[in-house]
Structures are given as structure tokens and as C-alpha cells.
Design a protein around this motif. Structure first.
Motif, short mmCIF file in Angstrom:
data_model
loop_
_atom_site.label_atom_id
_atom_site.label_comp_id
_atom_site.label_asym_id
_atom_site.label_seq_id
_atom_site.Cartn_x
_atom_site.Cartn_y
_atom_site.Cartn_z
N SER A 170 2.89 -6.29 4.10
CA SER A 170 2.39 -6.99 3.07
C SER A 170 2.79 -8.46 2.52
N VAL A 224 -1.23 -0.18 2.55
CA VAL A 224 -0.73 -1.12 2.20
C VAL A 224 -2.65 -1.49 1.15
N SER A 245 2.29 -1.68 -1.68
CA SER A 245 2.64 -0.78 -0.32
C SER A 245 3.67 0.47 -0.29
#
Length: 789
Positions: A170, A224, A245
Motif C-alpha cells: 500500500s 487496504v 493496511s
């Protein structure tokens, strides 16, 4: 003291500048390239897209918001890895679109860079589920730089990296692999074999966000969440991206579960005129059940299978609850940039990052040694008692990077200064791991360290292997002269001065286990020259000469008598040429390279009873070097409006100078990749196969007087080449993106690494019972659903 005189998630409402452009622009700024070189070379359509945007990339010498974009070729757009026309060294860009399509959602940067030539590496527990190390042209992790938004980061004992510790998927917007030292403004301690440059996700001007969930093999689950605030009028147009995340998995290896959580924020704050501030922070926590000395022996593989690591049986060395690693990290920076005059641009970045590793581990999980611990009086404790340890590594790094660009008409002078400080505390205490899950009973098993005259020099208690502090102060002033004699030719000579000071002190130093302070200073001038020439608007050639330097590891000072005054710095001279071609249907680049590596740093352990060095002490020395040379290339062809095929490959020689034609350990002879992408409306399908050629687990033994024995042992640890094929299908409808992927489609389970401990005697390899083997993770799948708003 001894002196050796010797760098995308936004919701973009109006325009789609294809992802390849975003990464190209980002890379160009990192290299300090001119804006004029970034005009594209073919036509393409422009549509709205929720995952890209050329907005507020870090400057690194050129302001991205001033770039003029005309078009991008469709072949280049769809290539998973490609080079920019303005390249001055072999370069591969992997955009966010390619990462989404070809890399597991749980993958980290080591999975991303496998899309490029000359890169190898495997996460043994599954993609992104275990710390992994990558090899670049045969250079091991620690012999090349890794940067995040242009900031170099690495461990403080040597410049190695922890792939799962700082930046999960992420946190990755794009990645650029530079196979070479770059220009003088490319920073890092391992200005040696190249650099891997990770870029943060983009921040957009409009409000939006996304939620993605992923589920896959081994009970792997990931979430996420991303929120883009857009420009906030009440805060003078400030905009921010916030990400959260979380990941958990049981792992491909037995009882090797892991979990992690990450919080990330990136904000852009307009100040006055052209000036703005970029603020970034990421906080990461990971936990994994993992032995500190992992890897399965042949006996364990025969009994439990290839993916045996730990078990759930208390009282055994492989019990998962006494094999665990906890890590906490953070990484922050504040970047200010703007114009002082119409021709003078300044960028200043102040940053810090922190790493905290707490590990519990038995001494041995191979089952080849007898368990035994000792009490405070040095007596062996009766029964089966598991010797182990608690290990910690805590460090904080603080630095500043100042860049000043001055337009001089015929070019730009790009000068700056990098300064960095680190403070580290590392320790390892021995414990009896049998009595309790939480280690509480000391194991007094350390022997005193004696000098050559048999006098004890260690002062640490017998249950402390080391408890050590260290620090460094380093600075690198640099200057690049980007000169443009005409519209087609760019010449960039550069110079950098490296100054690095390291200090080590107790109370109990590693190896000698006393409190004597040690220090060393390293200095070195580094020289650079690159050239890029446009043969045509869509075809360029380039060349590079550069010197490289690798800062010696902390372990050089972890000895009773550091002989740094006799050591020479490890150095390289890099020569490479290449070409980049782009048209509407073809994207192609290729290069050849030659790297002369001198003053290879090696060590041996002083023999017991020696009178010339401290018995059992580590002695460091320089011995010869190595030659790295090879060929690399990558291409993508637009077959029709739906189908694109691509391929890349390399032939890589990394040979010991003392033994020509003998490849260094851990250096594959080459790599190859081939695949295809098919697009049709909301559907997108891709398949790719990566091949890593043969490599060796052991170096050829240059100290063995019997060349037959040395050759036999070298050949015994030859690792065959292996393939991995991945398939992904995605479907996008309105706000939804659904994706299904299969990794290692044909379930290849080849050996990819061996920690070899064997010796050659009487015609056979013996003493190899404790050799540890590592395999490709088996076939796995991932399903993900993403909702964007």
C-alpha cells in the motif's frame, strides 16, 4: 582513528496521463533530467482513471508540474517494465498499473522488481509474507542502494534491507531499477551495484478513496483502505492521502504465520508562490513466527516435506512459540521546494527512520546438535534444555538532503549536500528456551575471549554474547553538470566526495565481548560521466562511466584488533552503453555492461592456539576482486488493439578474478521473462513466466590447495535454474475492480538457495548434514475486490 584516503493513488478527474508517464516523470526527476526530454513519442488516448495522476512528484532537480506531455506509445504504456528515452544508464520502470496486474496484492518491492532483467529473489513463505533478499546483476542485497522518494535507507550494521519492515504494498506507487551508480546526485552508502528506487503513492486534487480486500492461499487475508482528501480550500489547497493496511497469513511454511499493520499519510501543503511542503509518515508493525536460522535440512525434508519450518510441539527446538520476530518501524520526511529566482530552484528534505527488531530463537533448528545449557556456575543443566537467545536491534537515523539547481543557459548545475547520523543499540542475551514460552532463565554458555597470550580480554557475563552501541556520521557533497550543447545531446559530468565515520563501543562489543571503543573513517572521491544522444525523436543511445564505493560493514570493527589501517575500500569502475527505442507498436531497450570490482573484503577466523592473531578472532583482509559483465534487454510489442506481448532477459557474469569462469555464489548466470497482456473492455488478462538461470551456493574455494577438491565442492552446491509462471484476470465495472490471480501456476518447487556447510574429502562431500535448503513457495491464489469512490 584510521583514515583510508580513498526516490500514484489519486482520483484524477480530468486527464489520464498514462502510468508509464507518471513513473517516467518521477524517475527523470530522480536522475535530474531535463524537462524537454520528456515529450512522448506516439499517440494515445486520454481517459479518466482512479489510480494514477501526474501530481506533485518529488522534484529531485526538475519540477514535474512543469512537464509538457504530448503523448505516450501504447506499447510503452502496456509494458510491465520499460526504459525512458532520456536514460543515461540501464533503467527499468515498473508503474502502478503493472504492479497491480503482475504482482501479488501482498507483495513487497522485492516481488515488484522481479519484472525487470538481472533481478532474482524469492520470498520462501509466499509473496510478501516473509522477508526476502534480491540480487541485482549478481550483486547481493547490501551492495546496491534502495531509496524511498529519493531518500536512501538501510540497516546500520551494513547497508542491507528488510523487505517487509518499512513499506508494504500500500506504500508503493511505482518502482524504478537503475542498474548502475547513476549520477553524483544518486545517494546511498552502496554507490556500487545500482539502486532500487521506490516511489510513494500519489496525492490528487479531488476527494476520493478506495477499499480493497484480498483473500488467498494459506489463509492469507489483507485489507487496504485509502482516502484522498483532495484540495482543502480552508487549508489553502492542502491535500492528503491517508492509508491503512492490515495483513495476516498462516504462510506457506509450516507454523510460520505472520501479521502486520501499516498506517501511512502523505500531505502536500502550498506555501507561497512556487513553494510547497510535502509531509510523509508511515508506521509499520510486523510479527512472524520464524527461526532466526531458518532453512530445512535434507533429513527434515525427507520426514516432513519441503515446506517444513516449525512445529507445535512444546519442548522442541522447532516449537513456533519460541521462534518469533517482532518489528516496529517508522519513516518520516518533510520536503520543502520552490524557486528562489526564475533560474534557481531549491529542495530541502529532512528525514528520519527507526527500526526495532526483537527476536527469540533457539541456537539450532536443524536437529544436528545436542541441546545443552549451563547454570551460573558453568555446570551443565541435566536433561534436554534448549539453548537460545533474545536478540534486539534498535536504531534511529536522521538526515538532510539539500539540492540546488541553477539554470546556466546551456544546461543546469545540480549541486547539493547529504548529511546523515545514526544511533544503534544491539544486543544478544542467551537463555534456556525450555522452561517458559517467554525466555526468563539465562544460559551461561559463553566462553571467555582470550588473546594470543591466553589472557582473558572479555568482560561480559557468560550469558551475554554482546551488548553494543554504534553510530555513524556521514556527508556527501555532490555536483552534476547537465550540459546540452544541442537539442539532441546531453552530457553530465559529476563529482561526489564521500566521508563516513563509524564509532563502536560497549559495554560488551560483539565478538571480543569487551567495552573497548573503536572507530574508523573512510573518505573517497567519486567520479561520474554520462551521455545521452537522440538519434531520432523516438530513439536514443547512452553511455556511462562511474566509480563506486561500498562502505565497510560494522563487523570490520567487531574484532579484537581491527586492522582498518591495512584495509583498502571496496571499489568499482562501471562502463556501460545502451539504447532505447519507442514507437507506436514497439518498446525496446538493451545494454551491455562491464564492472571492475577491486579490493574484495573477506575474513577468516584465527585458528585456536595461534600466536600471530587472537585465537578464534575474525581477521579481515582484501583479496583480489571480481568482474561483472553482461547483456540486458527488454521489449514489448503491440500485436493488435487487444494483445501485447513482452519479454526481457539478461546474461550475467559475476566471476572471481582469482578463478576466471568461476561464478560467485548467489549470482545467477542470467534471467529471462516472457508474457502477454490481453485487454478487451472491462477485462484484462495477463500471463508471465520468469526464469532464473543456474547459480552456486558456495564460492570456489581459493584457499584449498587441492583444485580437484575445490572444484568438487563448488559443483556440489550448484543450483539449477528455475521458472515461475503467474496468471491474473481482472474485471472492472463502474466503481468495482475484481481480480483473480494464480502464482507459480505450474507448481514449480525448485531449490533456490542452500546454506552449505559441507566439505570435500575422500572423493565425496561430507559434513553436510546441517546444510539448509530453501524452495520456491508452491502454487497459490489470491482473490481481491476493490471499490473506489
Amino acid at each position: 582513528m584510521t583514515t583510508l584516503k580513498s526516490r500514484l493513488y489519486s482520483r484524477t478527474a480530468d486527464v489520464r496521463a498514462w502510468r508509464v508517464l507518471a513513473a517516467t516523470a518521477a524517475l527523470a526527476t530522480g536522475l535530474g533530467l531535463s524537462t524537454a526530454a520528456l515529450a512522448a513519442d506516439a499517440t494515445s488516448t486520454a481517459t479518466a482513471d482512479a489510480d494514477t495522476g501526474v501530481v506533485d512528484r518529488p522534484d529531485y532537480g526538475v519540477r514535474v508540474e512543469e512537464l509538457t506531455v504530448t503523448a505516450v506509445s501504447r506499447a510503452q504504456e502496456n509494458a510491465p517494465s520499460k526504459a525512458p528515452l532520456q536514460a543515461t544508464q540501464p533503467t527499468s520502470i515498473i508503474t502502478h498499473d503493472a504492479i497491480d496486474q503482475f504482482v501479488a496484492q501482498t507483495g513487497d518491492y522485492t516481488e515488484v522488481i522481479l519484472l525487470t532483467p538481472s533481478i532474482s529473489g524469492v520470498s520462501f513463505n509466499g509473496p510478501g509474507l516473509y522477508e526476502a533478499k534480491s540480487t541485482l546483476r549478481g550483486f547481493q542485497d547490501g551492495q546496491y542502494n534502495i531509496t524511498y522518494d529519493g531518500i536512501p535507507f538501510a540497516d546500520t550494521n551494513d547497508p542491507t534491507h528488510h523487505s517487509t519492515s518499512f513499506f508494504p504494498s500500500s506504500n508503493i506507487g511505482a518502482v524504478a531499477v537503475e542498474r548502475g551508480p547513476g549520477a553524483a546526485g544518486q545517494l546511498g552508502q552502496a554507490n556500487f551495484g545500482g539502486s532500487v528506487n521506490i516511489f510513494s503513492p500519489e496525492v490528487g486534487d479531488t476527494f476520493g478513496g478506495s477499499e480493497q480486500v484480498t483473500y488467498g492461499s494459506w489463509n492469507t487475508a489483507q485489507s487496504v483502505s485509502l482516502l484522498n482528501t483532495g484540495a482543502i480550500d480552508a487549508l489553502h489547497g492542502t491535500k492528503a492521502l491517508i492509508g491503512l493496511s492490515a495483513l495476516r497469513t498462516d504462510g506457506a511454511l509450516t507454523h510460520s504465520g505472520a501479521y502486520g499493520i501499516n498506517i501511512m499519510t502523505r500531505a502536500v501543503v502550498p506555501l507561497w508562490g512556487s513553494w510547497k511542503a510535502t509531509l510523509f509518515t508511515t508506521i509499520n508493525h510486523t510479527h512472524v513466527y520464524q527461526d532466526d536460522n531458518n532453512g530445512a535440512t535434507l533429513a527434515q525434508i525427507a520426514q516432513f516435506g519441503k515446506y517444513y519450518a516449525l512445529n507445535d510441539i512444546p519442548g522442541t527446538n522447532q516449537y513456533y512459540k519460541i521462534n518469533q520476530v517482532n518489528k516496529h518501524t517508522d519513516f518520516e520526511y518533510i520536503r520543502l521546494n520552490g524557486d528562489v529566482t526564475p533560474k534557481t530552484h531549491i529542495e530541502d528534505t529532512t528525514y528520519t527512520y527507526y527500526y526495532d527488531n526483537n527476536t527469540w530463537s533457539p541456537n539450532d533448528v536443524t536437529g544436528t546438535t545436542t541441546n545443552s545449557t549451563k547454570d551460573a556456575n558453568g555446570n551443565t543443566v541435566p536433561g534436554n534444555h534448549i539453548p537460545g537467545y533474545v536478540k534486539a536491534n534498535h536504531y534511529r537515523v536522521v538526515g538532510n538532503i539539500l539540492r540546488v539547481n541553477q539554470d546556466i543557459g546551456i544546461g543546469v548545475i545540480k549541486a547539493g549536500l547529504w548529511y546523515e547520523w545514526s544511533g544503534t543499540h544491539r544486543y544478544r542475551y542467551d537463555y534456556d528456551m525450555t522452561a517458559s514460552i517467554t525466555p526468563t532463565v539465562p544460559n551461561y554458555d559463553q566462553k571467555p575471549v582470550l588473546d594470543a597470550s591466553k589472557n582473558q580480554i572479555s568482560t561480559a557475563p557468560a550469558n551475554i554474547q554482546f551488548d553494543q552501541h554504534s553510530s555513524w556520521h556521514q556527508y556527501q557533497p555532490f555536483v552534476d553538470f547537465e550540459l546540452k550543447p544541442n537539442d539532441r545531446l546531453t552530457l553530465t559530468p559529476g563529482f561526489k566526495w564521500l566521508h563516513f565515520e563509524r564509532d563502536v563501543w560497549g559495554p560488551y562489543n560483539q565478538k571480543n565481548r569487551n567495552g573497548i571503543p573503536y572507530s574508523a573513517t573512510y573518505e573517497k572521491p567519486l567520479y561520474f560521466f554520462t551521455a545521452n544522444y537522440r538519434l531520432r525523436d523516438n530513439w536514443s543511445v547512452y553511455g556511462q562511466f562511474a566509480t563506486g564505493f561500498l562502505v565497510p560493514p560494522l563487523s570490520v570493527l567487531q574484532t579484537n584488533n581491527p586492522n582498518t589501517g591495512n584495509l583498502k575500500p571496496q571499489e568499482t569502475r562501471n562502463y556501460q552503453i545502451g539504447t532505447v527505442f519507442q514507437s507506436g507498436r514497439v518498446s525496446f531497450d538493451a545494454d551491455v555492461y562491464y564492472i571492475d570490482f577491486n579490493n574484495l573484503l573477506q575474513s577468516f577466523v584465527c585458528a585456536p592456539g595461534s600466536t600471530t592473531c587472537t585465537p578464534n578472532d575474525t581477521v579481515w583482509f582484501n583479496s583480489g576482486g571480481a568482474t561483472y559483465k553482461g547483456f540486458e534487454g527488454e521489449a514489448t510489442i503491440n500485436v493488435n488493439e487487444h494483445l501485447y506481448v513482452f519479454g526481457n532477459g539478461s546474461v550475467n557474469f559475476a566471476e572471481d578474478k582469482a578463478n576466471p569462469y568461476k561464478q560467485l555464489s548467489g549470482a545467477p548466470r542470467g534471467t529471462a521473462a516472457i508474457g502477454a497482456i490481453w485487454r478487451d473492455g472491462p477485462w484484462k488478462l495477463s500471463i508471465s513466466d520468469k526464469y532464473v538461470a543456474e547459480q552456486w551456493a558456495n564460492n570456489y574455494d581459493t584457499t584449498n590447495p587441492n583444485p580437484i577438491a575445490a572444484e568438487a565442492l563448488y559443483q556440489a552446491y550448484k543450483i539449477r535454474g528455475y521458472h515461475q509462471t503467474d496468471f491474473t484476470a481482472s474485471y472492472t465495472i463502474e466503481h468495482w475492480r475484481l481480480q483473480a490471480s494464480v502464482y507459480n501456476l505450474f507448481n514449480s518447487q525448485s531449490v533456490v538457495k542452500v546454506n552449505g556447510a559441507g566439505t570435500y574429502a575422500n572423493g565425496v562431500v561430507t559434513g553436510a548434514l546441517s546444510d539448509q535448503y530453501y524452495f520456491q513457495p508452491p502454487r497459490s491464489f489470491q482473490l481481491s475486490a476493490k471499490y473506489s469512490f
